[in-house]
Design an enzyme around this catalytic site. Sequence first.
Site, PDB file in Angstrom:
ATOM      1  N   ASP A 109       3.960  -4.923   7.782  1.00  0.00           N
ATOM      2  CA  ASP A 109       3.178  -3.720   8.085  1.00  0.00           C
ATOM      3  C   ASP A 109       4.082  -2.490   7.968  1.00  0.00           C
ATOM      4  OD1 ASP A 109       0.995  -2.214   8.717  1.00  0.00           O
ATOM      5  OD2 ASP A 109       1.121  -2.558  10.885  1.00  0.00           O
ATOM      6  N   GLY A 112      -1.849  -2.029  19.832  1.00  0.00           N
ATOM      7  CA  GLY A 112      -2.129  -1.472  21.145  1.00  0.00           C
ATOM      8  C   GLY A 112      -1.449  -0.124  21.306  1.00  0.00           C
ATOM      9  N   PRO A 113      -1.776   0.602  22.370  1.00  0.00           N
ATOM     10  CA  PRO A 113      -1.234   1.949  22.557  1.00  0.00           C
ATOM     11  C   PRO A 113       0.256   1.932  22.939  1.00  0.00           C
ATOM     12  CG  PRO A 113      -2.536   1.291  24.453  1.00  0.00           C
ATOM     13  CD  PRO A 113      -2.685   0.197  23.441  1.00  0.00           C
ATOM     14  N   GLY A 153      -1.501  -0.717  15.675  1.00  0.00           N
ATOM     15  CA  GLY A 153      -2.462  -1.778  15.447  1.00  0.00           C
ATOM     16  C   GLY A 153      -2.471  -2.799  16.566  1.00  0.00           C
TER      17      GLY A 153
END
Length: 679
Positions: free
Chosen positions: A637, A524-525, A522
């Site tokens: 999360d 970024g890569p 969520g």
Amino acid sequence: MELDCSSSMITSQSPTRGSLFLLLACFCLDACTAVDYITITQPLQDSETIVSSGQTFKLGFFSPANSSDRYVGIMFNVPAVAVVWVANRDRPLNDSSGTLTISGDGNLVVLNGQKEILWSSKVSNSVANSTAQLLDTGNLVLTDNPSGRTLWESFQIPTDSYLRRMRLSSSTKGQKIRLTSWRNPSDPSIGSFSLGIEPQQTPQLFLWNDNKPYWRSGPWNGSVFIGVPGMDPVYLNGFSLVTDDTGLVYATFTYSNDSGLLYLELSSSGSILQKVLSDRKGDWEVTWSSQGSQCDVYGICGPFGSCKPHGSPICTCLQGFEPRDKVEWEGGNWTSGCTRKAMLQCERNNSVRSEGKQDGFLKLPNTKVPDLAEWVATSEDECGTQCSNNCSCLAYASYPGIGCMHWNGSLIDIQQLSSSDGADLYIRVPYSELGKKRDMKAVIATSVIAASLSFALSAYFCWKWLAKRKGKGDQISLIEAGEVFSHNLEQHKLEELPLYSYETLANATDDFEPKNELGKGGFGPVYKGKLSDGQGIAVKKLSKSSGQGIEEFMNEVMLISKLQHRNLVRLLGCCVEREEKMLVYEYMPNKSLDTYLFESSKPGLLDWNTRISIIEGIARGLIYLHRDSRLKIIHRDLKASNILLDEDLKPKISDFGLARIFGGNQDQANTNRVVGTYP
Ligand SMILES: *[C@@H]1O[C@H](CO)[C@@H](O)[C@H](O)[C@H]1NC(C)=O
Ligand SMILES: *[C@@H]1O[C@H](CO)[C@@H](O)[C@H](O)[C@H]1NC(C)=O
Ligand SMILES: *[C@@H]1O[C@H](CO)[C@@H](O)[C@H](O)[C@H]1NC(C)=O
Ligand SMILES: *[C@@H]1O[C@H](CO)[C@@H](O)[C@H](O)[C@H]1NC(C)=O
Ligand SMILES: *[C@@H]1O[C@H](CO)[C@@H](O)[C@H](O)[C@H]1NC(C)=O
Ligand SMILES: *[C@@H]1O[C@H](CO)[C@@H](O)[C@H](O)[C@H]1NC(C)=O
Ligand SMILES: *[C@@H]1O[C@H](CO)[C@@H](O)[C@H](O)[C@H]1NC(C)=O
Ligand SMILES: *[C@@H]1O[C@H](CO)[C@@H](O)[C@H](O)[C@H]1NC(C)=O
Ligand SMILES: *[C@@H]1O[C@H](CO)[C@@H](O)[C@H](O)[C@H]1NC(C)=O
Ligand SMILES: *[C@@H]1O[C@H](CO)[C@@H](O)[C@H](O)[C@H]1NC(C)=O
Ligand SMILES: *[C@@H]1O[C@H](CO)[C@@H](O)[C@H](O)[C@H]1NC(C)=O
């Protein structure tokens, strides 16, 4: 002294009176005073010359070596030809029909056989009656007859030679007098080199090649240019730079020995040559050249490179720097220069870190100091202190006659001179490059030990005091005191938290090659990578929308990196460069829990015992985050894709703390807002 009477006389008078005068002159040498001026009625033909009153210079037509073109020029009045000024340098004559005269409007002009104007002094408001006179300084001066006002002088438009009493000047108001080289020894037309004064805060002589710097003298200290080796009384000490009231900086050149003939020439190959007429050889000898070695070519070693004339190769990077382009550098093209190996402490955007290992300065003795010095009005003692207090100050030096100089940009055109020449240059380097490394380490180690001891002592007394107050067996106070202790110890360790450079991470992940992408969280890569020492890492490139300032970010990273638990993925470090924020984690080869749970290719890998141990591991990680760590962290999360598995399928929670980094302070748990991503 031999006097060529036929060519030193110009006369427009009747042939009889002319030859009588000529005869007289040749018989009576003492009385033989040559005419040194040109008027409208006394022009100069190709076959004639005029000689200055002191016999030093002559004016006439000449052809350069290996050329038949005719030019009007000023030369030393000696047999060994030395042309110091050329009038029609761009428009030669091809025959001997030329004339130098005063035109009807009072300008000095060169005419060809067809009376076309090839060259003019181009004085716009000139008067009808003027005279051009060749002075004994080598200056050709055009004056207005009735008033004696100077209309024009050749010293104001010099060609390639610099004579005594000439002024090279440069001003912010636009008046610039520069030398310009010949195109080649047979062609006086304007070549690519020019020489002038650069009116910087510390003025220098500057030589340009097509407007690109080609050579510079180094700053002027009031008596010498400090970058010119061997500039001692024998050679160039006749130079002086003067700044007048209007801000005009100009050079004058007075040589103490007036009997010797000497001048400076800007050669067509870009060297400033000091030429002296040798009595012994009867010819001009070069006694000094600005191009003593390859190192005299401006910036040959590029930014942060240093040139050593007898080095092999001549270019090296300054200590603490490495070639920007290794291949080019080794191939002998050094122009791209060098770049820092490690970031400066003071450039790191981290307030806590700034208490750590301070940058220092390395001394480079006998240096031709870099270009673009900034002059600082401060004492010699304060020079270094002021520089070290300002991170944009990369180097400093002080020199008698100049004072304190700072450099804030690329350090360019550094040369190592032989001993006794040049200045001591101090360059800013990170702590790790300092020569005194070992001693400093010892100091730090001692202070760490001392600090730990004092913490241990205070922790002990604190515990004693609490124990006394609350009674025996109060374990909680012991833990609290112990945590204070370890927290403070951690502060020291934290300074070892590596800041990775962008290049290192780009190299480790093959420039963030898409095939190395492990996933897109969520935030970024995430890329898989391998450091040069073989350690596997996972690099999370945070999306740019993170609103946090770099300082808060670094603080947060530091706090989170302190959380170490076997069920948490370790944060190894971070990178804040090029507007990127990246987190570097240890690499977990066996991917995340969701691939085992939901991907049909790996069914049955997780037996029930494994599943229970995974559940327990996650729970232990959460207990640590929620209760046992000093930093209370709510994950916000938690999902299967955020549980990573190590080789033994032990779970490790990842991405904890990111909510802090992104969501700011969570102390006032804002439970109204739903955060996180879809599993
Ligand atoms: C003139 O030409 C000769 C023969 O080609 C050569 O040796 C000499 O160097 C030339 N001189 C100059 C000043 O170019
Ligand atoms: C010399 O130059 C003139 C123009 O200035 C030209 O008309 C003439 O043909 C030239 N002569 C030679 C021999 O090149
Ligand atoms: C020009 O000036 C000179 C010197 O002042 C004088 O002798 C001469 O007569 C003047 N010529 C003309 C045409 O005015
Ligand atoms: C001046 O120069 C001349 C010729 O180069 C030389 O012979 C003489 O010794 C010099 N004088 C001094 C005082 O340097
Ligand atoms: C040296 O490298 C620069 C680029 O870094 C290039 O522009 C230049 O042409 C190269 N010079 C030579 C002589 O190869
Ligand atoms: C630091 O140096 C830069 C560049 O020389 C200058 O602009 C700036 O004012 C200096 N800052 C301080 C705090 O002196
Ligand atoms: C300039 O430097 C030279 C050589 O270091 C020194 O002898 C001279 O005194 C300095 N000039 C001034 C004005 O300080
Ligand atoms: C460096 O200093 C010069 C002179 O004061 C100034 O013009 C320039 O902007 C400075 N550069 C930086 C990057 O601070
Ligand atoms: C890049 O990686 C290679 C091998 O992975 C290593 O040899 C090289 O030193 C690295 N370069 C830098 C600048 O880290
Ligand atoms: C530090 O912050 C300044 C301004 O906020 C920025 O220009 C600079 O690039 C940052 N440095 C790093 C290494 O991120
Ligand atoms: C976990 O990773 C190790 C090393 O990469 C590998 O040998 C092992 O087979 C993996 N285990 C599972 C269950 O994928």
